[in-house]
Design an enzyme around this catalytic site. Sequence first.
Site, PDB file in Angstrom:
ATOM      1  CB  SER A  41      -0.957  -0.057   1.205  1.00  0.00           C
ATOM      2  OG  SER A  41      -2.025   0.836   1.021  1.00  0.00           O
ATOM      3  CG  ASP A  60      -7.316  -3.378  -1.805  1.00  0.00           C
ATOM      4  OD1 ASP A  60      -7.874  -2.529  -1.088  1.00  0.00           O
ATOM      5  OD2 ASP A  60      -6.088  -3.514  -1.905  1.00  0.00           O
ATOM      6  CG  HIS A 110      -5.539  -2.878   1.461  1.00  0.00           C
ATOM      7  ND1 HIS A 110      -5.017  -2.535   0.235  1.00  0.00           N
ATOM      8  CD2 HIS A 110      -4.912  -2.046   2.350  1.00  0.00           C
ATOM      9  CE1 HIS A 110      -4.141  -1.548   0.372  1.00  0.00           C
ATOM     10  NE2 HIS A 110      -4.047  -1.244   1.647  1.00  0.00           N
TER      11      HIS A 110
END
Lengths: 277, 277
Positions: B148, B223, B256
Amino acid sequence: MSLKLIEKHRSFGGEQCKYSHYSEVLHCDMTFSIYLPSNKEMKKIPLIWWLSGLTCTDDNFSQKSGFQRLAEKYQVAVIIPDTSPRGENVADDEAWDLGQGAGFYLNATQDPWAKHYNMYTYIVDELTAIASTLVPHFSGAESIMGHSMGGHGALVIGMKNTARFKAISAFSPISSPSQVPWGIKAFSTYLGEDKASWKEWDASELVKEACLPPILITQGTQDDFYPKQLDETYFLKNAQENNGVVNYNKVEGYDHSYFFIATFLEEHFAFHMEYLR
Amino acid sequence: MSLKLIEKHRSFGGEQCKYSHYSEVLHCDMTFSIYLPSNKEMKKIPLIWWLSGLTCTDDNFSQKSGFQRLAEKYQVAVIIPDTSPRGENVADDEAWDLGQGAGFYLNATQDPWAKHYNMYTYIVDELTAIASTLVPHFSGAESIMGHSMGGHGALVIGMKNTARFKAISAFSPISSPSQVPWGIKAFSTYLGEDKASWKEWDASELVKEACLPPILITQGTQDDFYPKQLDETYFLKNAQENNGVVNYNKVEGYDHSYFFIATFLEEHFAFHMEYLR
């Protein structure tokens, strides 16, 4: 029984799920986690129970052990209960080793604990019934493992239900709770001062019985709680009558953490799968 | 430079360590984690850098990814910095995606951030010097990966130092920070409104350069931040000039979380090791 799915994550091809429900046995809301392998071949799959240690919830093993890789590799479902009843109306204690987070997997007989602290019945009856509805293609074969207080729980629940659990294993278990501070504190609080009532919750007593499932125990030599809380001598002495039932392994340099559990978890899964297939 | 060992755990035969130190670059105390494989054969070993995402510390990857098994399998050291400067005297913001826990791996130019928010220099200079003292038999080969915001960091740091990092990989990276809300918020705060100054910290600009190391990216289709924050189209369009440099993989059903990272981490380690040996 109303079951609420509160988390779902794809993990190693399978599904890591977290549920909440009201427990009739514990008289409070509970959460638990369960992993279902991909089971692409739609075969019958077994179920492993994981019992966690003091202060833990179902999240510790779910997030820190890496077990999902092994559950998918071996195509086995894994269920992870919480470690005690929870909530504002549930009796508690300021100490981290008593009350909420410290249910010791028994049925309490003393007030104010007896109403809620019935983790044994919760697991072997109520959560078992729920699990059977959540595992598609369940083969019916079960085994049980745990860590520290959960190692005590796995040994006790496994040995009290020998027809049901095909294998038992434990990481740094409290194998003689009646002999060590954590166990004495919990048992005298939940069960009262009559030590005769402690015996049915003490693995070092239950291990004297015949016809036990195979048992694997792993203990790190650098564990801060060893041997004070995790002394194995009394348990192993009593196990001698059941020759070969207990495999007790000490591993050099390992501590009490999930770094230790993660390292040896594949060995435990392989051990269980020998008896679950 | 005074380095303090604050945690050490044996893990998969190697050692998982956590250190604290005063950072001259960030003007505050910092912690980081490092894993050293057993290296029983005393060979030269490479080093992988892991950069974490928003709100994380070095603990998330250390505790939730299961990377130690892979680091031991491949005999590679792994270092995990924190995600920002920390402390009472360090500028912060109430939002979870700005300030402490959200350093974005750049050198800030705007007040009140410029004094402390220099994560880029901290990593490529100060922590690099420290790492070289902590890895016995260091081969000198390095690569970088992240998740990320840390995926953005890995791409940017890797592509700004192509002579140094042999491979780059990222899980659900912010690959076009100048185009998405998280990046626009952070860049306008730390770098100011002049978008020309953003380009050197934007992977989708850096990827236009020649002679880049091989890049692997994995993105889950479930995600919650995709595609809003993690849109790859601009990055991949700009990468086209560097044919074959970027391997971009979408994986069905993954989110995620670290459950996603843990699932695909072995693929990333294997990718890095191709270039680190």
